[in-house]
Design an enzyme around this catalytic site. Structure first.
Site, PDB file in Angstrom:
ATOM      1  CG  PHE A 104     -34.562 -10.058  78.257  1.00  0.00           C
ATOM      2  CD1 PHE A 104     -34.228  -9.253  79.335  1.00  0.00           C
ATOM      3  CD2 PHE A 104     -34.854 -11.396  78.504  1.00  0.00           C
ATOM      4  CE1 PHE A 104     -34.187  -9.754  80.617  1.00  0.00           C
ATOM      5  CE2 PHE A 104     -34.804 -11.914  79.782  1.00  0.00           C
ATOM      6  CZ  PHE A 104     -34.472 -11.085  80.846  1.00  0.00           C
ATOM      7  CG  ASP A 105     -34.622  -3.758  73.302  1.00  0.00           C
ATOM      8  OD1 ASP A 105     -34.822  -3.992  72.098  1.00  0.00           O
ATOM      9  OD2 ASP A 105     -33.845  -2.873  73.708  1.00  0.00           O
ATOM     10  CE  LYS A 106     -29.254  -6.567  68.869  1.00  0.00           C
ATOM     11  NZ  LYS A 106     -28.086  -5.659  69.100  1.00  0.00           N
TER      12      LYS A 106
END
Length: 605
Positions: free
Chosen positions: A321-323
């Site tokens: 996941f990207d944050k």
């Protein structure tokens, strides 16, 4: 080669039903008359063959003239062979039953591709424009910035922002959420959604060809042209299958006859083997299931560009996941105001100053205050630092610690300074998505390794990772760094990357499956990602994995049953235990019907 469908249009479908009914009536009449003896039944049976074979035999002959052997050619040989052997009932049964199987296959394709047609029907043709009185325009003629009037019960024609009115809107066609949402001034609405109970005025923000609905339709269309690994294998298999079956049937008849067997008996058994070997059910076992699975996903706001990506999701072992904008909302929110006893006063002054600024922090402060703001004079903006202005003759400044002469605080903090010095402090933070914690926990329970990557500081990444229970994370990464991490993680299994589709485009492209969050504000999401979540709801990822596994399970059942039944019938045909009509009714039409029904049930997931 696969079955050659004449057409999949509804009009052709109605015509096919009439011909099936006519050929069936002739077949039944011929069978009844055959009990009377003599040749009175033959004209009816031959007429049944001709009626049912009008869409089978001509394409078969054309394909042979072009050097291609199709499934239709197998049926032509079987029917002609039965007629030459004097078994007119068998010839009619084979042709009529196969025609029904062909129709069922076309019906399956119409049903599995109906998602595009249903989406097309959602697009309104006209819009009520209020710019110069109330006039109706074609949606293609409406310019950006025009104001639309939408009455209760009407479908919203184009994407836009509500400028006046309040109502509930059914957005299930776009987001997959069944619960209507309340919209008011400033809310975004989408073409194809339905206004339920209030009058709305909406400013157009996207032209007809660029609406979210138009993007959804284009994605679903493109998905139909993509093929999974299993589909590609079946297509390659079919290209050599028919010639091999014809050769096997010839050997089945020739070898026993050469050894002194009955010519009629062994030619008949070879014809049965030909019919049993028709690969129709096998050919549709995978694509119908895949399209049905993608249709089910689209109904839940999950857009899949091709069946290969639906298939790949079943084998994903690493979810990255990207944050910012993915696990978090991507925009700052006010989390505390000091001093607490003067919260309203500090927010009122801050919002009055910041409402003239377009900075995300300024917008967050304005959104957090719900009262009336004050008039500001002598406003001054200091880019990257803050703003100042006079309220009721008193000068206030709000901005960074350096601007107001304060000591830096933790996180994102802005300070309000008045005539007597620092009078307030506002702390902001990017908040977690409501669905983030539950999604991470669910993926871990499934045995999926979860990792978070961020371009933000290592400290900020660590804070979010701790709140979500993500043990593996990295901060301070550039786009190229994320790609390197994905390549490294892939060594332990297939990787899916979830990002916002803009700054994560390289990482989305590098992953085995790229999943973008939403299509509302990002054209890059549709272009780069393999799968797009129309609504920014991470819980859809678990649904996507379930749907992927269910679809592949259906494909395996379809394929295994088809191969098992056909092999069993093929063995029995050589021993003379299977008549020609049973070969079609069970080995072709019956299996096709099972595959179709079993595949279409996926859409009810």
């Amino acid at each position: 080669m696969g079955c050659e469908c004449s057409s999949c249009s509804p009009e052709e479908g109605d015509k096919d039903i009439r011909i099936i009914a006519a050929s069936g009536a002739l077949l039944i009449s011929g069978i009844i008359l055959s009990f009377a003896g003599g040749l009175i039944s033959v004209p009816f049976l031959l007429a049944s063959v001709a009626a049912a074979g009008y869409r089978i035999f001509p394409p078969a002959i054309r394909s042979v003239l072009r050097g291609r052997f199709t499934v239709n050619f197998l049926i032509l040989i079987a029917a002609a062979g039965a007629i030459l052997l004097g078994d007119y009932t068998e010839a009619a049964l084979v042709t009529v039953l196969y025609n029904i199987a062909e129709y069922l296959e076309e019906y399956a394709h119409r049903r599995s591709h109906s998602s595009v047609e249903s989406l097309m029907r959602l697009r309104p043709r006209t819009a009520r424009i209020l710019d110069e009185g109330e006039k109706m325009f074609k949606v293609e003629e409406v310019a950006l910035g025009s104001i639309m009037g939408i009455k209760p019960g009407e479908t919203i024609p184009l994407d836009g922002t509500v400028t006046n009115g309040r109502s509930k809107v059914d957005q299930s066609n776009i987001t997959g959420e069944s619960i209507p949402v309340t919209v008011q001034e400033g809310s975004e609405v989408f073409a194809g959604t339905r206004n339920l109970d209030g009058y709305l005025e909406v400013r157009v923000t996207r032209e007809a060809d660029n609406t979210v609905l138009a993007g959804v339709i284009e994605t679903v269309k493109r998905a139909a042209t993509r093929r999974s690994r299993r589909e590609r294998f079946i297509e390659r298999f079919a290209s050599v299958y028919t010639p091999a079956v014809i050769a096997l049937a010839v050997l089945t008849a020739a070898v026993p006859i050469i050894m002194g067997g009955s010519i009629v008996t062994w030619i008949y058994r070879a014809l049965v083997l030909l019919v049993i070997s028709c690969p129709c059910a096998l050919l549709i076992s995978t694509p119908v299931a895949m399209v049905s699975g993608m249709t089910a996903a689209a109904r839940r706001g999950i857009l899949i560009k091709g069946s290969e990506f639906l298939e790949a999701m079943a084998s994903v072992r690493n979810m990255i996941f990207d944050k910012t904008g993915t696990l978090t909302e991507g925009s700052p929110r006010v989390i505390s105001v000091e001093p607490a006893e003067r919260r309203d006063e500090v927010l009122r002054i801050a919002a009055s100053l910041e409402k003239r600024s377009g900075h995300p922090i300024a917008e967050a402060i304005v959104d957090s205050y719900h009262g009336e703001t004050d008039d500001v004079s002598e406003f001054e903006s200091m880019p990257g630092r803050g703003v100042s202005g006079h309220i009721n003759g008193v000068k206030y400044t709000i901005g960074s610690p350096e601007l107001v002469g304060a000591s830096p605080g933790n996180g994102t903090t802005v300070y309000l300074r008045g005539p007597e010095g620092i009078t307030g402090r506002i702390t902001l933070a990017d908040t977690l998505r409501d669905s983030a914690r539950g999604t991470v926990s669910e993926l871990r329970d499934r045995g999926i390794k979860v990792m978070m990557l961020s371009g933000d500081t290592e400290e900020a990444a660590a804070d979010v990772a701790a709140k979500l229970g993500v043990e593996s994370y990295q901060g301070g990464l550039l786009p190229d760094d994320k790609m390197k991490v994905i390549d490294e993680v892939r060594k332990s299994g297939p990787v899916a990357m979830v990002g916002d589709g803009v700054n994560d485009a390289p990482a989305l492209a590098a992953a085995d499956v790229g999943i973008a969050m939403g299509v509302r504000g990002s054209d890059v999401a549709l272009e780069t990602a393999d799968i797009t979540l129309v609504e920014d709801n991470l819980e859809r990822i678990g649904e996507l994995m379930d749907l992927s596994r269910r679809t592949l399970r259906t494909v395996r059942i379809n394929t295994a049953l088809t191969v098992t039944v056909k092999l069993s019938l093929a063995v029995l045909s050589v021993t003379g235990s299977v008549p020609l009509w049973v070969a079609v009714a069970v080995g072709d039409m019956g299996l096709s019907l099972f595959v179709i029904v079993n595949s279409l049930l996926i859409a009810r997931y």
